[in-house]
Design an enzyme around this catalytic site. Sequence first.
Site, mmCIF file in Angstrom:
data_model
loop_
_atom_site.group_PDB
_atom_site.id
_atom_site.type_symbol
_atom_site.label_atom_id
_atom_site.label_comp_id
_atom_site.label_asym_id
_atom_site.label_seq_id
_atom_site.Cartn_x
_atom_site.Cartn_y
_atom_site.Cartn_z
ATOM 1 N N LYS A 190 0.809 -1.231 0.000
ATOM 2 C CA LYS A 190 0.000 0.000 0.000
ATOM 3 C C LYS A 190 0.843 1.282 0.000
ATOM 4 C CE LYS A 190 -4.104 -2.017 2.089
ATOM 5 N NZ LYS A 190 -5.211 -1.836 3.028
ATOM 6 N N ASP A 231 -9.902 2.648 1.727
ATOM 7 C CA ASP A 231 -10.056 2.037 3.061
ATOM 8 C C ASP A 231 -10.683 3.070 4.002
ATOM 9 O OD1 ASP A 231 -8.887 -0.439 2.485
ATOM 10 O OD2 ASP A 231 -6.867 0.308 2.899
ATOM 11 N N ALA A 238 -1.449 2.495 17.014
ATOM 12 C CA ALA A 238 -0.785 3.584 16.282
ATOM 13 C C ALA A 238 0.035 3.019 15.116
ATOM 14 C CB ALA A 238 0.096 4.401 17.224
ATOM 15 N N GLY A 286 -0.113 1.176 11.054
ATOM 16 C CA GLY A 286 -0.548 1.700 9.756
ATOM 17 C C GLY A 286 -2.033 1.985 9.699
HETATM 18 P P1 ATR Z 1 -1.564 -2.470 10.899
HETATM 19 O O1 ATR Z 1 -0.949 -2.176 9.569
HETATM 20 O O2 ATR Z 1 -2.660 -3.498 10.872
HETATM 21 O O3 ATR Z 1 -1.976 -1.244 11.612
HETATM 22 P P2 ATR Z 1 0.842 -2.574 12.460
HETATM 23 O O4 ATR Z 1 1.296 -1.346 11.770
HETATM 24 O O5 ATR Z 1 1.787 -3.705 12.656
HETATM 25 O O6 ATR Z 1 -0.417 -3.202 11.746
HETATM 26 O O7 ATR Z 1 0.252 -2.121 13.894
HETATM 27 C C1 ATR Z 1 -0.188 -3.027 14.858
HETATM 28 C C2 ATR Z 1 -0.781 -2.265 16.033
HETATM 29 O O8 ATR Z 1 -1.253 -3.214 17.007
HETATM 30 C C3 ATR Z 1 0.211 -1.375 16.773
HETATM 31 O O9 ATR Z 1 -0.461 -0.275 17.317
HETATM 32 C C4 ATR Z 1 0.703 -2.316 17.882
HETATM 33 O O10 ATR Z 1 1.200 -1.680 19.030
HETATM 34 P P3 ATR Z 1 2.794 -1.311 19.124
HETATM 35 O O11 ATR Z 1 2.971 -0.139 18.216
HETATM 36 O O12 ATR Z 1 3.018 -0.983 20.539
HETATM 37 O O13 ATR Z 1 3.538 -2.535 18.662
HETATM 38 C C5 ATR Z 1 -0.600 -2.989 18.243
HETATM 39 N N1 ATR Z 1 -0.372 -4.259 18.934
HETATM 40 C C6 ATR Z 1 -0.005 -5.446 18.388
HETATM 41 N N2 ATR Z 1 0.090 -6.398 19.340
HETATM 42 C C7 ATR Z 1 -0.207 -5.792 20.530
HETATM 43 C C8 ATR Z 1 -0.308 -6.236 21.880
HETATM 44 N N3 ATR Z 1 -0.080 -7.517 22.211
HETATM 45 N N4 ATR Z 1 -0.657 -5.342 22.825
HETATM 46 C C9 ATR Z 1 -0.910 -4.051 22.498
HETATM 47 N N5 ATR Z 1 -0.853 -3.567 21.246
HETATM 48 C C10 ATR Z 1 -0.517 -4.421 20.268
#
Ligand code: ATR
Length: 289
Positions: free
Chosen positions: A70, A106, A131, A133
């Site tokens: 993307k 989206d 926070a 993508g």
């Molecule tokens: P996407 O593109 O789907 O947004 P991403 O950019 O990998 O995927 O983001 C995943 C999000 O889920 C992030 O906000 C991540 O928090 P961190 O920035 O602290 O890693 C959050 N996330 C994933 N696993 C988590 C967990 N076990 N507890 C809290 N937040 C989680």
Amino acid sequence: MEINGQTRLCGLIGNPVEHTLSPVIHNGLAGETGQNLVYVPFHVTTGLGEAVKGAYALNILGMNVTVPYKQAVIPYLQTIDPLAEAIGAVNTLVRTEGGYKGYNTDMTGLLRAMYSEGIRIREEKILILGAGGAARAVAFLCASEGAGKVWILNRSIEKAEAVAEEVNRHFGRQILEPMTLSDYTKLPEGQFLTIQATSVGLSPAEDEAVIEDEAFYRKVHTGYDLIYRPFTTKFMKLVQKQGRPAYNGLKMLLYQGIIAYELWNGITVSEKNAAQIYQKMKKEMGIHE
Ligand code: ATR
């Protein structure tokens, strides 16, 4: 439908693409609206630029773009829609003179899905969980749609701070407030539209929610989870337990597809057709409710 000399092609570029629901949406829409169009997934493992160039050379009408391309697709566009440019992610390519124009349906899809449920962003107090993508794109959408105030809560505060800083700078006002996830007890009084944009709760980790504390859910007047597998997430269940409405991300997926289809074909899809496609998507997922 009959494929003939006038059939137009659209498709999806991604890796992987095997589990996509987009063919159900677009081939379904072509069937409903009587358009001579076929939509297929393209599994692109290398050579994204060649794929886009090749699609254009083959007179392909439009493309969807999914993970992991993307952002990477942006250099291969002819032009880009301002919201997609601000977000920095494109999921739809629309054929124009000389190349494709990139859009982010989206986010416009999320907006239309929310509207279809009677949820408004303007003047609203909103919590975004995550926070990454997806959350970053939601933050841009909330700001561009005139949200009142938005708190962005994330496990790693630096990412929330970076998104808040970027969005506030872009819109020239202090609309986003970053917060560590565990600091939710410090939120102001009142209730919030809460958008769940982390990956927590995604199948197969279906029994997890990013915040489990029931006290948090008393602060939620409406819950919106971007996840749609499972159909009812733990986050949604926790919201519903407080007697509040909760929605999954399937309508967002539906409307991002519908908006792409409208852009490709220069038509407006009726709500009746949208409802029919939604039923097809649920059937494909094995949901019977
Ligand atoms: P996407 O593109 O789907 O947004 P991403 O950019 O990998 O995927 O983001 C995943 C999000 O889920 C992030 O906000 C991540 O928090 P961190 O920035 O602290 O890693 C959050 N996330 C994933 N696993 C988590 C967990 N076990 N507890 C809290 N937040 C989680």
